[in-house]
Design a protein around this motif. Sequence first.
Motif, PDB file in Angstrom:
ATOM      1  N   SER A  52      -7.692  -2.472  -4.567  1.00 28.04           N
ATOM      2  CA  SER A  52      -8.655  -1.642  -3.841  1.00 28.04           C
ATOM      3  C   SER A  52      -9.236  -2.367  -2.629  1.00 28.04           C
ATOM      4  O   SER A  52      -9.621  -1.723  -1.658  1.00 28.04           O
ATOM      5  CB  SER A  52      -9.771  -1.172  -4.773  1.00 28.04           C
ATOM      6  OG  SER A  52     -10.412  -2.268  -5.362  1.00 28.04           O
ATOM      7  N   ALA A  55      -6.993  -1.521   0.228  1.00 29.87           N
ATOM      8  CA  ALA A  55      -7.245  -0.143   0.677  1.00 29.87           C
ATOM      9  C   ALA A  55      -8.547  -0.073   1.470  1.00 29.87           C
ATOM     10  O   ALA A  55      -8.632   0.601   2.497  1.00 29.87           O
ATOM     11  CB  ALA A  55      -7.292   0.802  -0.516  1.00 29.87           C
ATOM     12  N   LEU A  67      -8.559  12.259   3.136  1.00 27.84           N
ATOM     13  CA  LEU A  67      -7.477  11.310   2.912  1.00 27.84           C
ATOM     14  C   LEU A  67      -6.307  12.017   2.247  1.00 27.84           C
ATOM     15  O   LEU A  67      -6.449  12.607   1.175  1.00 27.84           O
ATOM     16  CB  LEU A  67      -7.943  10.150   2.023  1.00 27.84           C
ATOM     17  CG  LEU A  67      -6.870   9.122   1.686  1.00 27.84           C
ATOM     18  CD1 LEU A  67      -6.381   8.411   2.953  1.00 27.84           C
ATOM     19  CD2 LEU A  67      -7.395   8.120   0.680  1.00 27.84           C
ATOM     20  N   SER A  69      -3.053  11.209   0.438  1.00 31.28           N
ATOM     21  CA  SER A  69      -2.389  10.071  -0.196  1.00 31.28           C
ATOM     22  C   SER A  69      -1.719  10.532  -1.480  1.00 31.28           C
ATOM     23  O   SER A  69      -1.812  11.694  -1.872  1.00 31.28           O
ATOM     24  CB  SER A  69      -3.398   8.964  -0.506  1.00 31.28           C
ATOM     25  OG  SER A  69      -4.180   9.322  -1.621  1.00 31.28           O
ATOM     26  N   TYR A  75      -7.338   3.884  -3.884  1.00 26.58           N
ATOM     27  CA  TYR A  75      -8.064   4.741  -2.949  1.00 26.58           C
ATOM     28  C   TYR A  75      -9.262   5.433  -3.586  1.00 26.58           C
ATOM     29  O   TYR A  75     -10.193   5.822  -2.889  1.00 26.58           O
ATOM     30  CB  TYR A  75      -7.142   5.831  -2.388  1.00 26.58           C
ATOM     31  CG  TYR A  75      -5.935   5.322  -1.663  1.00 26.58           C
ATOM     32  CD1 TYR A  75      -6.051   4.613  -0.478  1.00 26.58           C
ATOM     33  CD2 TYR A  75      -4.658   5.549  -2.167  1.00 26.58           C
ATOM     34  CE1 TYR A  75      -4.931   4.152   0.179  1.00 26.58           C
ATOM     35  CE2 TYR A  75      -3.536   5.086  -1.507  1.00 26.58           C
ATOM     36  CZ  TYR A  75      -3.678   4.393  -0.327  1.00 26.58           C
ATOM     37  OH  TYR A  75      -2.571   3.940   0.325  1.00 26.58           O
TER      38      TYR A  75
END
Length: 82
Positions: A52, A55, A67, A69, A75
């Motif tokens: 993380s 990210a 976002l 993804s 995330y």
Amino acid sequence: MYVQNSPVVGADETSFNQGNVDGSNPKQSKAWLWVAVTPLVTFFEIALSRCSDAARNLLGDDFRGILNSDRYGAYIGLLFDF
């Protein structure tokens, strides 16, 4: 900073074997290529981690846009306050 302030970002990461200067990789070390895509800018970053923190480095601590993804767990902490 542009990517981190963009209202819409597509993000993903993929691993690859990280070779030494001579191209060998006896320890089978991996690195990750992270990408953040906006309508105007595409940003690539190589990191030695898929956590993380990587990210967060890509999108920032205060990302509040949309976002797109694959919902990888790194995330999730950026998008929701737990």
